[in-house]
Design a protein around this motif. Sequence first.
Motif, PDB file in Angstrom:
ATOM      1  N   GLY A 174      53.522  28.540  81.060  1.00  0.00           N
ATOM      2  CA  GLY A 174      53.571  29.692  80.655  1.00  0.00           C
ATOM      3  C   GLY A 174      52.557  30.210  79.764  1.00  0.00           C
ATOM      4  N   TYR A 175      51.463  29.755  79.592  1.00  0.00           N
ATOM      5  CA  TYR A 175      50.194  29.817  78.948  1.00  0.00           C
ATOM      6  C   TYR A 175      49.587  31.026  79.498  1.00  0.00           C
ATOM      7  N   ALA A 176      48.910  32.082  78.703  1.00  0.00           N
ATOM      8  CA  ALA A 176      48.157  33.010  79.009  1.00  0.00           C
ATOM      9  C   ALA A 176      47.084  33.420  78.308  1.00  0.00           C
ATOM     10  N   MET A 177      45.872  33.686  78.389  1.00  0.00           N
ATOM     11  CA  MET A 177      44.848  33.862  77.560  1.00  0.00           C
ATOM     12  C   MET A 177      45.359  34.899  76.562  1.00  0.00           C
ATOM     13  N   PRO A 178      45.300  34.960  75.262  1.00  0.00           N
ATOM     14  CA  PRO A 178      45.767  36.150  74.425  1.00  0.00           C
ATOM     15  C   PRO A 178      44.857  37.464  74.614  1.00  0.00           C
ATOM     16  N   ASP A 179      45.429  38.551  74.460  1.00  0.00           N
ATOM     17  CA  ASP A 179      44.655  39.768  74.704  1.00  0.00           C
ATOM     18  C   ASP A 179      43.463  39.908  73.459  1.00  0.00           C
ATOM     19  N   ASP A 180      43.633  39.455  72.438  1.00  0.00           N
ATOM     20  CA  ASP A 180      42.765  39.453  71.433  1.00  0.00           C
ATOM     21  C   ASP A 180      41.633  38.584  71.844  1.00  0.00           C
ATOM     22  N   VAL A 181      41.692  37.539  72.308  1.00  0.00           N
ATOM     23  CA  VAL A 181      40.623  36.491  72.922  1.00  0.00           C
ATOM     24  C   VAL A 181      39.690  37.416  73.883  1.00  0.00           C
ATOM     25  N   ARG A 182      40.437  37.900  74.816  1.00  0.00           N
ATOM     26  CA  ARG A 182      39.799  38.656  76.052  1.00  0.00           C
ATOM     27  C   ARG A 182      38.840  39.747  75.420  1.00  0.00           C
ATOM     28  N   GLN A 183      39.414  40.472  74.371  1.00  0.00           N
ATOM     29  CA  GLN A 183      38.491  41.470  73.646  1.00  0.00           C
ATOM     30  C   GLN A 183      37.308  41.046  72.879  1.00  0.00           C
ATOM     31  N   LEU A 184      37.610  39.728  72.348  1.00  0.00           N
ATOM     32  CA  LEU A 184      36.491  38.938  71.681  1.00  0.00           C
ATOM     33  C   LEU A 184      35.405  38.504  72.663  1.00  0.00           C
ATOM     34  N   LYS A 185      35.868  38.004  73.485  1.00  0.00           N
ATOM     35  CA  LYS A 185      34.848  37.649  74.817  1.00  0.00           C
ATOM     36  C   LYS A 185      33.970  38.663  75.136  1.00  0.00           C
ATOM     37  N   MET A 186      34.502  39.764  75.525  1.00  0.00           N
ATOM     38  CA  MET A 186      33.913  41.004  76.116  1.00  0.00           C
ATOM     39  C   MET A 186      32.811  41.595  74.827  1.00  0.00           C
ATOM     40  N   GLU A 187      33.380  41.692  73.744  1.00  0.00           N
ATOM     41  CA  GLU A 187      32.425  41.880  72.545  1.00  0.00           C
ATOM     42  C   GLU A 187      31.283  41.011  72.184  1.00  0.00           C
ATOM     43  N   ARG A 188      31.662  39.804  72.654  1.00  0.00           N
ATOM     44  CA  ARG A 188      30.487  38.796  72.356  1.00  0.00           C
ATOM     45  C   ARG A 188      29.527  38.925  73.501  1.00  0.00           C
ATOM     46  N   GLU A 189      29.948  38.986  74.642  1.00  0.00           N
ATOM     47  CA  GLU A 189      29.002  39.259  75.692  1.00  0.00           C
ATOM     48  C   GLU A 189      28.351  40.369  75.707  1.00  0.00           C
ATOM     49  N   ALA A 190      28.683  41.477  74.922  1.00  0.00           N
ATOM     50  CA  ALA A 190      27.896  42.724  74.644  1.00  0.00           C
ATOM     51  C   ALA A 190      27.095  42.568  73.772  1.00  0.00           C
ATOM     52  N   GLU A 191      27.035  41.227  72.972  1.00  0.00           N
ATOM     53  CA  GLU A 191      26.055  41.221  71.757  1.00  0.00           C
ATOM     54  C   GLU A 191      24.910  39.850  72.432  1.00  0.00           C
ATOM     55  N   GLY A 192      25.212  39.562  73.593  1.00  0.00           N
ATOM     56  CA  GLY A 192      24.140  38.696  74.437  1.00  0.00           C
ATOM     57  C   GLY A 192      24.788  37.387  74.583  1.00  0.00           C
ATOM     58  N   TYR A 193      25.980  37.008  74.136  1.00  0.00           N
ATOM     59  CA  TYR A 193      26.379  35.622  74.424  1.00  0.00           C
ATOM     60  C   TYR A 193      27.008  35.378  75.856  1.00  0.00           C
ATOM     61  N   THR A 194      26.800  34.037  76.590  1.00  0.00           N
ATOM     62  CA  THR A 194      27.510  33.994  77.754  1.00  0.00           C
ATOM     63  C   THR A 194      28.356  32.690  77.616  1.00  0.00           C
ATOM     64  N   PHE A 195      29.332  32.852  78.567  1.00  0.00           N
ATOM     65  CA  PHE A 195      30.434  31.844  78.418  1.00  0.00           C
ATOM     66  C   PHE A 195      30.634  31.493  80.128  1.00  0.00           C
ATOM     67  N   GLU A 196      30.255  30.220  80.363  1.00  0.00           N
ATOM     68  CA  GLU A 196      30.087  29.855  81.835  1.00  0.00           C
ATOM     69  C   GLU A 196      30.413  28.418  81.925  1.00  0.00           C
ATOM     70  N   THR A 197      30.770  28.006  83.131  1.00  0.00           N
ATOM     71  CA  THR A 197      30.815  26.646  83.417  1.00  0.00           C
ATOM     72  C   THR A 197      29.594  25.959  83.676  1.00  0.00           C
ATOM     73  N   ALA A 198      29.412  24.650  83.279  1.00  0.00           N
ATOM     74  CA  ALA A 198      28.195  23.974  83.297  1.00  0.00           C
ATOM     75  C   ALA A 198      27.767  23.836  84.901  1.00  0.00           C
ATOM     76  N   LYS A 199      26.297  23.883  84.719  1.00  0.00           N
ATOM     77  CA  LYS A 199      25.541  23.621  86.028  1.00  0.00           C
ATOM     78  C   LYS A 199      24.574  22.428  85.910  1.00  0.00           C
ATOM     79  N   ASP A 200      24.254  22.129  86.912  1.00  0.00           N
ATOM     80  CA  ASP A 200      23.109  20.605  86.730  1.00  0.00           C
ATOM     81  C   ASP A 200      21.868  21.204  85.756  1.00  0.00           C
ATOM     82  N   SER A 201      21.663  22.417  85.792  1.00  0.00           N
ATOM     83  CA  SER A 201      20.559  22.761  84.855  1.00  0.00           C
ATOM     84  C   SER A 201      20.923  22.816  83.304  1.00  0.00           C
TER      85      SER A 201
END
Length: 328
Positions: A174-201
């Motif tokens: 029954g887990y779902a990402m909390p709404d406040d975390v979704r909002q935080l993620k969008m705010e940090r991305e607007a500031e230049g942060y990225t959150f991605e799965t890892a790549k070989d590089s």
Amino acid sequence: MIRVCYKVRERIMIQYRYYAPGDEAAIVQLWNDVLRRDPINPERFRNLVLLDGNFDPEGMRLAFAHDRLVGCVYAVRRLTPLSGTELEPDNGWIPFFFVDKEFERQGIGEALMKQAFEFLKKHGRKHVFFASYAPNYILPGIDVEAYESGWDFLQQMGFEKLYSPVAMDRDLVGYAMPDDVRQLKMEREAEGYTFETAKDSDLVELIQFANDAFNPDWGRAIRVGILSGLPLEWIFVARAQGKLVGLCLHGAYEGIPERFGPFGVDEEQRGKSLGKILLHICLTSMRAQGLHGAWFLWTGEKSAAGHLYTRAGFTITRRFHVCKKELE
């Protein structure tokens, strides 16, 4: 191989020796008879002990009553560095010990432990820890609730508690990402942060970051995990203007998908909720794979990470004491 025999309460002769090929089945069987809260199978024993680059047969001390294994104490020192050339020449570890219930309080554990101390002293070790051994620790320390007599025994042998990490679990049904975390993620991305799965590089920088910002066991766990089949999709990285500043993954240790970690954020970037975002991204991915839970063995209950886990719904499931003894 040296064998030493002692009488126990004038009833039965106990023979002591170190590990020899063919002892594995008896060790695993006695382990499971005594350490019932932490059973092991032959494959895990092989991988975590026999195939460990630091395994030395002389460090695994065994006691036999006739041909029956009745006790084991395992001592290990570093033969291969976790990183660089550091071999921690003053340190040794006791990752586990156990004595047959029928043979307790007959001096067998004490004799085995003293032999383990002598093994470590012979190799120049001045300090011995229970049980914070990396890379292949079974548990972080002694679980007093599960093994009260084991804790009493360690104290009798001169070990003192250093600190008490906790294990935590999180039900993902029954887990779902909390709404406040979704909002935080969008705010940090607007500031230049990225959150991605890892790549070989990402891998070279990721492993170096884990080694330097945290500890070499994290870098080793990631490297060995990937070599053993850990999907890159289970690893998440945070970047600030291109610089890697956080990591979060699951499945790195022994290939167990539900086992969470390593997880951490660059000290200079803390206070921006990057860890909170990474944690919930990882939990969301775990739930999407159909996993029903997330767990780990080691964090400080009162640490910043411990508080973060608690707020994210993790609960303490076990407590351990990491212990140390000075070898004379």
